[in-house]
Design an enzyme around this catalytic site. Structure first.
Site, PDB file in Angstrom:
ATOM      1  N   TYR A  85     -23.636  14.764 -72.938  1.00 43.20           N
ATOM      2  CA  TYR A  85     -22.794  13.812 -72.207  1.00 43.20           C
ATOM      3  C   TYR A  85     -23.467  12.438 -72.301  1.00 43.20           C
ATOM      4  O   TYR A  85     -24.553  12.248 -71.744  1.00 43.20           O
ATOM      5  CB  TYR A  85     -22.651  14.277 -70.748  1.00 43.20           C
ATOM      6  CG  TYR A  85     -21.740  13.436 -69.908  1.00 43.20           C
ATOM      7  CD1 TYR A  85     -20.396  13.280 -70.241  1.00 43.20           C
ATOM      8  CD2 TYR A  85     -22.210  12.804 -68.768  1.00 43.20           C
ATOM      9  CE1 TYR A  85     -19.551  12.514 -69.461  1.00 43.20           C
ATOM     10  CE2 TYR A  85     -21.371  12.038 -67.976  1.00 43.20           C
ATOM     11  CZ  TYR A  85     -20.046  11.891 -68.331  1.00 43.20           C
ATOM     12  OH  TYR A  85     -19.209  11.132 -67.549  1.00 43.20           O
ATOM     13  N   VAL A 100     -20.926  17.499 -67.113  1.00 43.82           N
ATOM     14  CA  VAL A 100     -20.767  16.053 -66.946  1.00 43.82           C
ATOM     15  C   VAL A 100     -21.420  15.642 -65.626  1.00 43.82           C
ATOM     16  O   VAL A 100     -21.723  16.483 -64.793  1.00 43.82           O
ATOM     17  CB  VAL A 100     -19.271  15.624 -66.976  1.00 43.82           C
ATOM     18  CG1 VAL A 100     -18.671  15.903 -68.335  1.00 43.82           C
ATOM     19  CG2 VAL A 100     -18.477  16.298 -65.875  1.00 43.82           C
ATOM     20  N   CYS A 101     -21.630  14.337 -65.472  1.00 43.33           N
ATOM     21  CA  CYS A 101     -22.279  13.823 -64.266  1.00 43.33           C
ATOM     22  C   CYS A 101     -21.511  14.280 -63.022  1.00 43.33           C
ATOM     23  O   CYS A 101     -20.290  14.327 -63.072  1.00 43.33           O
ATOM     24  CB  CYS A 101     -22.335  12.294 -64.306  1.00 43.33           C
ATOM     25  SG  CYS A 101     -23.673  11.710 -65.359  1.00 43.33           S
ATOM     26  N   PRO A 102     -22.219  14.624 -61.973  1.00 43.50           N
ATOM     27  CA  PRO A 102     -23.658  14.445 -61.780  1.00 43.50           C
ATOM     28  C   PRO A 102     -24.495  15.677 -62.124  1.00 43.50           C
ATOM     29  O   PRO A 102     -25.690  15.680 -61.873  1.00 43.50           O
ATOM     30  CB  PRO A 102     -23.753  14.163 -60.288  1.00 43.50           C
ATOM     31  CG  PRO A 102     -22.687  15.037 -59.687  1.00 43.50           C
ATOM     32  CD  PRO A 102     -21.562  15.035 -60.718  1.00 43.50           C
ATOM     33  N   VAL A 103     -23.911  16.720 -62.681  1.00 46.83           N
ATOM     34  CA  VAL A 103     -24.637  17.978 -62.899  1.00 46.83           C
ATOM     35  C   VAL A 103     -25.934  17.810 -63.711  1.00 46.83           C
ATOM     36  O   VAL A 103     -26.992  18.261 -63.260  1.00 46.83           O
ATOM     37  CB  VAL A 103     -23.714  19.073 -63.513  1.00 46.83           C
ATOM     38  CG1 VAL A 103     -24.498  20.332 -63.835  1.00 46.83           C
ATOM     39  CG2 VAL A 103     -22.571  19.386 -62.569  1.00 46.83           C
TER      40      VAL A 103
END
Length: 80
Positions: free
Chosen positions: A43, A16-19
């Site tokens: 995502y 999930v963000c920010p990955v």
């Protein structure tokens, strides 16, 4: 063989963000102009954030392809 001559593939499904955003940026920085990065995501927020980031870096989103329920591939062309 797909529609694009993919130079590098990045799979950030399950993240999930920010990955996904960070990993996409990192991958693009190590690539040469003209190369194509394929990013696998699942995502939904990344489907909007990654293209924005890519454009702000001066690269080009060629296509966002839906490959399954809540699963996409983003094709990015690296510009000089």
């Amino acid at each position: 063989m797909g529609k694009y001559n993919v130079s590098k593939s990045l799979d950030v499904r399950g993240e999930v963000c920010p990955v996904p955003d960070v990993e996409t940026k990192r991958a693009l920085k190590s690539m040469k102009p003209g190369e194509i990065l394929e990013v696998w995501i699942d995502y939904p927020m990344s489907k909007e954030r990654i293209p924005e980031t890519v454009k702000s870096m001066g690269h080009e989103v060629l296509e966002i392809e839906e490959v399954g329920p809540s699963e996409w591939k983003i094709y990015i062309k690296v510009n000089g």
